[in-house]
Design an enzyme around this catalytic site. Sequence first.
Site, PDB file in Angstrom:
ATOM      1  N   GLY A  42      38.114   9.917  61.253  1.00  0.00           N
ATOM      2  CA  GLY A  42      37.955   9.300  59.938  1.00  0.00           C
ATOM      3  C   GLY A  42      37.294  10.312  59.017  1.00  0.00           C
ATOM      4  O   GLY A  42      37.313  11.522  59.284  1.00  0.00           O
ATOM      5  N   LEU A  43      36.704   9.840  57.951  1.00  0.00           N
ATOM      6  CA  LEU A  43      36.080  10.779  57.010  1.00  0.00           C
ATOM      7  C   LEU A  43      35.066  11.660  57.706  1.00  0.00           C
ATOM      8  O   LEU A  43      35.025  12.869  57.502  1.00  0.00           O
ATOM      9  CB  LEU A  43      35.412  10.000  55.880  1.00  0.00           C
ATOM     10  CG  LEU A  43      36.386   9.484  54.840  1.00  0.00           C
ATOM     11  CD1 LEU A  43      35.655   8.600  53.841  1.00  0.00           C
ATOM     12  CD2 LEU A  43      37.043  10.647  54.111  1.00  0.00           C
ATOM     13  N   GLY A  45      34.629  12.295  61.072  1.00  0.00           N
ATOM     14  CA  GLY A  45      35.165  13.123  62.138  1.00  0.00           C
ATOM     15  C   GLY A  45      36.103  14.215  61.634  1.00  0.00           C
ATOM     16  O   GLY A  45      35.998  15.375  62.051  1.00  0.00           O
ATOM     17  N   ARG A 330      25.207  -6.233  47.229  1.00  0.00           N
ATOM     18  CA  ARG A 330      26.054  -7.044  48.103  1.00  0.00           C
ATOM     19  C   ARG A 330      25.324  -8.181  48.803  1.00  0.00           C
ATOM     20  O   ARG A 330      25.831  -9.289  48.878  1.00  0.00           O
ATOM     21  CB  ARG A 330      26.660  -6.148  49.164  1.00  0.00           C
ATOM     22  CG  ARG A 330      27.587  -5.179  48.540  1.00  0.00           C
ATOM     23  CD  ARG A 330      28.201  -4.271  49.534  1.00  0.00           C
ATOM     24  NE  ARG A 330      29.175  -3.487  48.785  1.00  0.00           N
ATOM     25  CZ  ARG A 330      29.882  -2.503  49.282  1.00  0.00           C
ATOM     26  NH1 ARG A 330      29.732  -2.152  50.542  1.00  0.00           N
ATOM     27  NH2 ARG A 330      30.740  -1.868  48.535  1.00  0.00           N
ATOM     28  N   HIS A 401      31.586  -6.852  56.946  1.00  0.00           N
ATOM     29  CA  HIS A 401      32.211  -5.690  56.330  1.00  0.00           C
ATOM     30  C   HIS A 401      31.804  -4.333  56.892  1.00  0.00           C
ATOM     31  O   HIS A 401      32.635  -3.446  57.056  1.00  0.00           O
ATOM     32  CB  HIS A 401      31.894  -5.722  54.839  1.00  0.00           C
ATOM     33  CG  HIS A 401      32.421  -4.561  54.074  1.00  0.00           C
ATOM     34  ND1 HIS A 401      33.763  -4.279  53.982  1.00  0.00           N
ATOM     35  CD2 HIS A 401      31.801  -3.593  53.376  1.00  0.00           C
ATOM     36  CE1 HIS A 401      33.934  -3.203  53.246  1.00  0.00           C
ATOM     37  NE2 HIS A 401      32.759  -2.756  52.881  1.00  0.00           N
TER      38      HIS A 401
HETATM   39  C1  LIG Z   1      38.058  -2.646  53.413  1.00  0.00           C
HETATM   40  C2  LIG Z   1      36.951  -1.638  53.311  1.00  0.00           C
HETATM   41  C3  LIG Z   1      36.668  -1.038  52.101  1.00  0.00           C
HETATM   42  C4  LIG Z   1      35.649  -0.101  51.995  1.00  0.00           C
HETATM   43  N1  LIG Z   1      35.408   0.461  50.777  1.00  0.00           N
HETATM   44  C5  LIG Z   1      34.442   1.405  50.673  1.00  0.00           C
HETATM   45  C6  LIG Z   1      34.196   2.043  49.417  1.00  0.00           C
HETATM   46  O1  LIG Z   1      34.845   1.770  48.418  1.00  0.00           O
HETATM   47  N2  LIG Z   1      33.237   2.981  49.364  1.00  0.00           N
HETATM   48  C7  LIG Z   1      32.509   3.343  50.459  1.00  0.00           C
HETATM   49  O2  LIG Z   1      31.664   4.220  50.342  1.00  0.00           O
HETATM   50  N3  LIG Z   1      32.732   2.759  51.658  1.00  0.00           N
HETATM   51  C8  LIG Z   1      33.671   1.799  51.800  1.00  0.00           C
HETATM   52  N4  LIG Z   1      33.890   1.206  53.016  1.00  0.00           N
HETATM   53  C9  LIG Z   1      33.186   1.687  54.194  1.00  0.00           C
HETATM   54  C10 LIG Z   1      33.809   2.977  54.715  1.00  0.00           C
HETATM   55  O3  LIG Z   1      35.202   2.914  54.592  1.00  0.00           O
HETATM   56  C11 LIG Z   1      33.494   3.241  56.187  1.00  0.00           C
HETATM   57  O4  LIG Z   1      32.156   3.046  56.435  1.00  0.00           O
HETATM   58  C12 LIG Z   1      33.813   4.679  56.535  1.00  0.00           C
HETATM   59  O5  LIG Z   1      35.111   5.001  56.140  1.00  0.00           O
HETATM   60  C13 LIG Z   1      33.627   4.955  57.997  1.00  0.00           C
HETATM   61  O6  LIG Z   1      34.075   6.268  58.262  1.00  0.00           O
HETATM   62  P1  LIG Z   1      33.888   6.910  59.665  1.00  0.00           P
HETATM   63  O7  LIG Z   1      34.484   8.265  59.582  1.00  0.00           O
HETATM   64  O8  LIG Z   1      32.474   6.809  60.087  1.00  0.00           O
HETATM   65  O9  LIG Z   1      34.709   5.990  60.674  1.00  0.00           O
HETATM   66  P2  LIG Z   1      36.252   5.536  60.712  1.00  0.00           P
HETATM   67  O10 LIG Z   1      37.000   5.886  59.502  1.00  0.00           O
HETATM   68  O11 LIG Z   1      36.226   4.118  61.155  1.00  0.00           O
HETATM   69  O12 LIG Z   1      36.862   6.418  61.843  1.00  0.00           O
HETATM   70  C14 LIG Z   1      36.648   6.150  63.197  1.00  0.00           C
HETATM   71  C15 LIG Z   1      37.462   7.126  63.998  1.00  0.00           C
HETATM   72  O13 LIG Z   1      37.050   7.065  65.344  1.00  0.00           O
HETATM   73  C16 LIG Z   1      38.161   6.921  66.189  1.00  0.00           C
HETATM   74  N5  LIG Z   1      37.686   6.205  67.368  1.00  0.00           N
HETATM   75  C17 LIG Z   1      36.909   5.099  67.422  1.00  0.00           C
HETATM   76  N6  LIG Z   1      36.628   4.791  68.688  1.00  0.00           N
HETATM   77  C18 LIG Z   1      37.231   5.725  69.450  1.00  0.00           C
HETATM   78  C19 LIG Z   1      37.299   5.962  70.848  1.00  0.00           C
HETATM   79  N7  LIG Z   1      36.671   5.185  71.715  1.00  0.00           N
HETATM   80  N8  LIG Z   1      38.036   7.004  71.280  1.00  0.00           N
HETATM   81  C20 LIG Z   1      38.682   7.827  70.398  1.00  0.00           C
HETATM   82  N9  LIG Z   1      38.625   7.656  69.084  1.00  0.00           N
HETATM   83  C21 LIG Z   1      37.908   6.624  68.617  1.00  0.00           C
HETATM   84  C22 LIG Z   1      39.209   6.223  65.375  1.00  0.00           C
HETATM   85  O14 LIG Z   1      40.473   6.502  65.873  1.00  0.00           O
HETATM   86  C23 LIG Z   1      38.956   6.862  64.008  1.00  0.00           C
HETATM   87  O15 LIG Z   1      39.623   8.087  63.941  1.00  0.00           O
HETATM   88  C24 LIG Z   1      34.900   0.240  53.134  1.00  0.00           C
HETATM   89  C25 LIG Z   1      35.158  -0.369  54.344  1.00  0.00           C
HETATM   90  C26 LIG Z   1      36.154  -1.336  54.437  1.00  0.00           C
HETATM   91  C27 LIG Z   1      36.337  -2.056  55.725  1.00  0.00           C
END
Ligand SMILES: Cc1cc2nc3c(=O)[nH]c(=O)nc-3n(C[C@H](O)[C@H](O)[C@H](O)COP(=O)(O)OP(=O)(O)OC[C@H]3O[C@@H](n4cnc5c(N)ncnc54)[C@H](O)[C@@H]3O)c2cc1C
Lengths: 637, 247
Positions: A42-43, A45, A330, A401
């Site tokens: 995700g963002l 990683g 929120r 959320h």
């Molecule tokens: C609908 C929605 C709208 C949002 N809008 C906003 C916004 O406008 N502004 C804002 O700042 N935030 C917003 N957020 C929050 C934000 O999107 C998330 O907190 C953020 O994108 C999380 O990023 P991340 O990289 O930590 O995780 P994620 O993007 O969830 O990535 C997780 C990664 O881990 C991988 N993964 C997970 N478990 C495993 C495993 N066991 N083995 C291998 N791979 C695994 C997945 O495949 C994925 O690649 C929103 C959230 C939602 C739900």
Amino acid sequence: MSLNANIPSGPLAEKWDKHKFDLKLVNPANKRRFSMIVVGSGLAGASAAATLAELGYGVKCFCFQDSPRRAHSIAAQGGINAAKNYPNDGDSIQRLFYDTIKGGDFRSREANVYRLAQISNQIIDQCAAQGVPFAREYGGLLENRSFGGALVSRTFYARGQTGQQLLLGAYQALERQIGLKTVQMFPRTEMLDLVMVDGQTRGIVTRNLLTGRVESHAADAVVLATGGYGNAFYLSTNAIGCNATAIFRAYKKGAFFANPCYTQIHPTCIPVSGDHQSKLTLMSESLRNDGRVWVPKRKGDPRSPDQIPEADRDYYLERKYPTYGNLAPRDIASRAAKQVCDEGRGVGPGGRGVYLDFTEAIERLGKSGVCERYGNLFDMYQRITGEDPYQFPMRIYPAMHYTMGGLWVDYNLMSNLPGLYVIGEANFSDHGANRLGASALMQGLADGYFILPYTLSDALARAGQTKITTDHPEFKKAEKDVQNRLQKFLSIKGKRTVKSFHRELGTLLWENCGMSRNAAGLRKALARIPEIRAEFWRNVNVLGEKEELNQTLEKAGRVADFLEFGELLVQDALHRSESCGGHFREESQTDEGEAKRDDANFSYVAAWEHAGDGKPAVLHKEPLTFDAVQLAARSYK
Amino acid sequence: MNLILKVWRQKNGQVKGRFETFEAKEVSPEMSFLEMIDLLNETLTQQGIEPIAFDSDCREGICGMCSFVLNGVPHGAQYQPGSAVCQLPMRHFKDGDVLTLEPWRAKAFPVVKDLVCDRSAFDRVIAAGGFVSVNTGGCPDANAIPVRKQDAERAMDAAQCIGCGACVAACKNASAMLFVAAKVSHLATLPQGQIEARERVLNMVGQMDAEGFGNCTNMYECQAVCPKEISVDFIAQMNREYLKAAR
Ligand SMILES: Cc1cc2nc3c(=O)[nH]c(=O)nc-3n(C[C@H](O)[C@H](O)[C@H](O)COP(=O)(O)OP(=O)(O)OC[C@H]3O[C@@H](n4cnc5c(N)ncnc54)[C@H](O)[C@@H]3O)c2cc1C
Ligand code: FES
């Protein structure tokens, strides 16, 4: 065991620069000899994996979707904050820092939050350089809007698809490295265990989701960027695949889990329509810039919204919080919605909804003006509900959320397990008890692009490296555990589906540990969860085989982890008998029914240690100290 | 309502597949299409029949994970244009309807199981050049390079491609032109993308061909099924970029 957050000394504004100077560097020629595992694309990683590879390290990156471009981050709609002060409305690093600390209800670390505010500006530069098509003014400069919990316009956005565009930017940077063969990407691969050797984190065990092959990967450090655990609640705004498995497996190997009960309820989601539902859909908070929230003054008013005159409407956010009004943060907006619905003034089927009304905005900006700002959100609403939001006000209700809790990390984003780093939503670090809008994207990218690559290099430079291969007995043992567990799911052959257990757990958590909580409800949930878990291991039905794509088997593993993790979440909520942020404890409220924090007793991070199966987790406390801000009651009046 | 579903079942890429018929009962109009299959899968599991495999993640039309052909059209776009199948509510159907569900069919997207196929070819096309080569750090202030609002909007129109592959599935040549054109045009429209514009289009088109995607013969089926309604104008833009670069 004492928790050392490793916060650098010196004035707040200078800590990060000083720390960066003190960090040891790895000789460029040596970098390629170090290997890293990044779980998650995700963002957090993708930005970390790309940046580490650019620096010269060998990187393996994993995700469970078929492509890194599909991580849940893609769904973020509203925007990303930065303290650029382009609109000249009084923003600054200090103000972004202060808003975030206050928004988190003084339950986050000052030093981390300050650093986040400092880095925020670089993120926007980085993303613009990658070609992220941010919204622009006619003069060609970047456009901003405001978000809940802030009185300045500091949110950058790309239509209603900011997360998508930021993720595509990071994904492209990642694909560039994959093309250069500096990153080896493992899509459709799930991490199922963490491997520790002599107290150091040395690798992971994964399952190839297509072939079922269980494999080990060794490295000099492991980074978890696996997102949040909101799906413990079954219904949430998260993508279907979001889960707690990676961080929960790490917890079982000794990583501390911090503040698991800090979960965020988002005020503007499309209300639940029935029990067939698999997820809830968020309507971006940015809608509250122009939409006005109201319910009828009278209980059970049967009239359609356009028949209810101004005098009979209660714009309750504007009434109760005149300074912030519809832009109240929120947790405040969610609780206020719940209150009016509890009073019987909710609208729509089941009375669990409030209006978000654009009539005035349409008069002011014209339909086309509103369409330009929010068009795709309006379309989405219409598609799901079958109602036209240009004609009738939207109906919204709070939903699960985001999760502020996660694995405990120090200032370097390292967990208490040496060599295990945790970034993005998977860690607990920057948002305290409540996250302000547009801050998660900021944190994920700050961690991945600008913090981890520095702090990880330091650890490698200091520790040097001992070669280890996946032939080590610890890897073999972990592989065997994983195999046994998979086999167990398939051998139970009971009567209930995985999903039915997930729904039962989620409903229990939402009812007893959701928008408001009390000791009696929490105790009830604590008694019930082990019963559901026991039945799961006795009566779940997982069909198909281990050595093939088996989506039920994948889900079974995730739900099994939720069933244990849910108990930890409730245990944390029970012990924290104060109200703070998104966590409203009914026993702790002011005379006006607002959340009452208890700084004397709860100004700490609660970090839980796994004490063995069947034993209650052990609580460790990291005290929070505030030097730059005054602890104050959080008011948005 | 009750529906008849004819679903493509295929254990894996090595064996032959076939259609199987199922009855989806007590479907309510508020359900999404995927929730309807969830419900059917619950029933199948109860009966000891292995559930139908299909991909999905966000279930709000943005991740591009969901992907199957409904009654001959990717994403069921004939029922609701401009949306992914995860966003298609059952409101569009009536009691007794017979629905056929198949995976994307294209040589470059081999079937993995049932409705799931392998779209990693798209990632390889991006890895071949679908980026701006900037390392992290040291970028100019974001406002140092102004972008015309019209250009930013146009870039965004292209950039919103979700990479689901419906364009390929709809095309009789299994062409990936719309996907590749969207990325080429997104970056070619912005000043940040100019420096590498030439290499980008050559490399991406080269990779697209190497993956076994077919050619564009201007049938516009891709645009008709695209959940983001991405315009074929971008294919024209890509062709111009390509001609410029190849000269
Ligand atoms: C609908 C929605 C709208 C949002 N809008 C906003 C916004 O406008 N502004 C804002 O700042 N935030 C917003 N957020 C929050 C934000 O999107 C998330 O907190 C953020 O994108 C999380 O990023 P991340 O990289 O930590 O995780 P994620 O993007 O969830 O990535 C997780 C990664 O881990 C991988 N993964 C997970 N478990 C495993 C495993 N066991 N083995 C291998 N791979 C695994 C997945 O495949 C994925 O690649 C929103 C959230 C939602 C739900
Ligand atoms: S599931 Fe994400 S687009 Fe359909």
